[in-house]
Write an enzyme that holds these catalytic residues in place. Structure first.
Site, mmCIF file in Angstrom:
data_model
loop_
_atom_site.group_PDB
_atom_site.id
_atom_site.type_symbol
_atom_site.label_atom_id
_atom_site.label_comp_id
_atom_site.label_asym_id
_atom_site.label_seq_id
_atom_site.Cartn_x
_atom_site.Cartn_y
_atom_site.Cartn_z
ATOM 1 N N CYS A 13 39.474 36.711 33.234
ATOM 2 C CA CYS A 13 39.642 38.163 33.095
ATOM 3 C C CYS A 13 39.217 38.809 34.407
ATOM 4 O O CYS A 13 39.185 38.136 35.441
ATOM 5 C CB CYS A 13 38.853 38.698 31.898
ATOM 6 S SG CYS A 13 37.068 38.467 32.010
ATOM 7 N N ASN A 16 34.669 38.650 34.219
ATOM 8 C CA ASN A 16 34.042 37.449 33.631
ATOM 9 C C ASN A 16 32.720 37.787 32.929
ATOM 10 O O ASN A 16 31.785 36.980 32.930
ATOM 11 C CB ASN A 16 33.841 36.337 34.688
ATOM 12 C CG ASN A 16 33.490 34.964 34.118
ATOM 13 O OD1 ASN A 16 32.789 34.177 34.763
ATOM 14 N ND2 ASN A 16 33.924 34.653 32.924
ATOM 15 N N CYS A 18 33.086 40.052 29.848
ATOM 16 C CA CYS A 18 33.448 40.469 28.474
ATOM 17 C C CYS A 18 34.472 39.512 27.840
ATOM 18 O O CYS A 18 34.127 38.700 26.976
ATOM 19 C CB CYS A 18 34.009 41.890 28.458
ATOM 20 S SG CYS A 18 32.841 43.157 28.993
ATOM 21 N N ARG A 19 35.722 39.602 28.274
ATOM 22 C CA ARG A 19 36.785 38.879 27.570
ATOM 23 C C ARG A 19 36.778 37.378 27.818
ATOM 24 O O ARG A 19 36.839 36.583 26.865
ATOM 25 C CB ARG A 19 38.153 39.466 27.952
ATOM 26 C CG ARG A 19 38.360 40.873 27.433
ATOM 27 C CD ARG A 19 39.520 41.543 28.115
ATOM 28 N NE ARG A 19 39.248 41.798 29.527
ATOM 29 C CZ ARG A 19 40.125 42.247 30.413
ATOM 30 N NH1 ARG A 19 41.359 42.491 30.011
ATOM 31 N NH2 ARG A 19 39.778 42.451 31.659
ATOM 32 N N SER A 20 36.739 36.964 29.089
ATOM 33 C CA SER A 20 36.838 35.513 29.323
ATOM 34 C C SER A 20 35.595 34.741 28.879
ATOM 35 O O SER A 20 35.745 33.615 28.385
ATOM 36 C CB SER A 20 37.242 35.189 30.774
ATOM 37 O OG SER A 20 36.309 35.643 31.698
ATOM 38 N N ASP A 129 40.825 45.349 27.615
ATOM 39 C CA ASP A 129 39.503 45.381 28.238
ATOM 40 C C ASP A 129 38.572 46.275 27.410
ATOM 41 O O ASP A 129 38.824 47.472 27.274
ATOM 42 C CB ASP A 129 39.671 45.951 29.657
ATOM 43 C CG ASP A 129 38.378 45.937 30.429
ATOM 44 O OD1 ASP A 129 37.330 45.612 29.847
ATOM 45 O OD2 ASP A 129 38.421 46.249 31.629
HETATM 46 P P1 4NP Z 1 36.113 41.797 31.600
HETATM 47 O O1 4NP Z 1 35.680 43.344 31.491
HETATM 48 O O2 4NP Z 1 37.183 41.740 32.658
HETATM 49 O O3 4NP Z 1 36.620 41.496 30.232
HETATM 50 O O4 4NP Z 1 34.865 41.020 31.976
HETATM 51 C C1 4NP Z 1 35.285 44.113 32.577
HETATM 52 C C2 4NP Z 1 33.997 44.037 33.042
HETATM 53 C C3 4NP Z 1 33.593 44.824 34.099
HETATM 54 C C4 4NP Z 1 34.496 45.695 34.680
HETATM 55 C C5 4NP Z 1 35.795 45.761 34.216
HETATM 56 C C6 4NP Z 1 36.196 44.952 33.166
HETATM 57 N N1 4NP Z 1 34.078 46.520 35.759
HETATM 58 O O5 4NP Z 1 34.901 47.323 36.231
HETATM 59 O O6 4NP Z 1 32.934 46.402 36.224
#
Ligand code: 4NP
Length: 162
Positions: A13, A16, A18-20, A129
Site C-alpha cells: 500500500c 505500510n 494500515c492496509r498492507s 485508504d
Molecule cells: P496505508 O495508509 O497506505 O494503508 O498504510 C496510509 C498511511 C499513511 C498515509 C497515507 C495512507 N500518509 O499519508 O501518511
C-alpha cells in the site's frame, strides 16, 4: 528468510501502516491455519517512505485485534527493487500503488503483479485508504482483506498442488 518458501507474497500500500500490514497479518493467519503454511512466505511494504520503521497504525492494530489478528510486531518498510526478484506475488491495495509498482517493475519479473482484491468475492477492486477516516474504514478493510486472503490461498494451493 523469505526465499526458503515455495511461494512468497508481498502486499503493498502507500504507507505500510494500515492496509498492507492488515493484509500481511490476516493472510499470515490464514496461511498458518492451512496445510501448506510452511510453504508460503508473507511480507508487506509501502510505495512511500513516509513511515519507514513505524509500527502499524494503532487503529489498524485495534481493529485486527478484535478479529483475532496480531499486527503489533510488524514494522513498515519501503518496496525495494530486490522485491521483484524475491516475491512470486506482488499485490497492491489500489490502482495508484499498482501503477507505482508497474512503473518500477523490471522487464524480467516473472511473478504476478496485480490487485489483491482480484482474489476477493467483492465487486470492489481497491482496498480504500482508511487513514483519514473513522473506525468503520478499518473494519471495512478487514472485510475485504479476509475475503481476498481466502481466495488467494485457494489460488496458491492450486498452484502448489499442480
Ligand atoms: P496505508 O495508509 O497506505 O494503508 O498504510 C496510509 C498511511 C499513511 C498515509 C497515507 C495512507 N500518509 O499519508 O501518511
Amino acid at each position: 528468510m523469505i526465499s526458503k518458501y515455495k511461494v512468497s507474497v508481498l502486499f503493498v500500500c502507500l504507507g505500510n501502516i494500515c492496509r498492507s500490514p492488515t493484509a500481511h497479518g490476516v493472510f499470515q493467519s490464514v496461511v498458518d491455519e492451512s496445510a501448506l503454511g510452511h510453504m508460503i512466505g508473507v511480507d508487506s511494504a509501502g510505495t512511500s517512505d513516509f513511515h519507514i520503521g513505524s509500527s502499524p497504525d494503532p487503529r489498524s492494530v485495534a481493529a485486527a485485534h478484535t478479529r483475532g489478528y496480531d499486527l503489533s510486531e510488524l514494522q513498515a518498510r519501503q518496496v525495494q527493487i530486490e522485491d521483484y526478484k524475491t516475491f512470486d506475488y506482488i499485490l497492491a491495495m489500489d490502482d495508484s500503488n499498482l501503477s507505482h509498482l508497474r512503473r518500477d517493475c523490471p522487464s524480467d519479473f516473472d511473478g504476478r503483479l496485480g490487485l489483491f482484491l482480484d482474489f476477493a468475492g467483492f465487486d470492489e477492486r481497491e482496498v480504500p485508504d482508511p487513514y483519514y477516516g473513522g473506525s468503520d474504514g478499518f473494519s471495512h478493510v478487514l472485510d475485504l482483506v479476509e475475503s481476498a486472503s481466502e481466495g488467494l490461498l485457494c489460488q496458491i494451493e492450486r498452484e502448489i498442488e499442480g
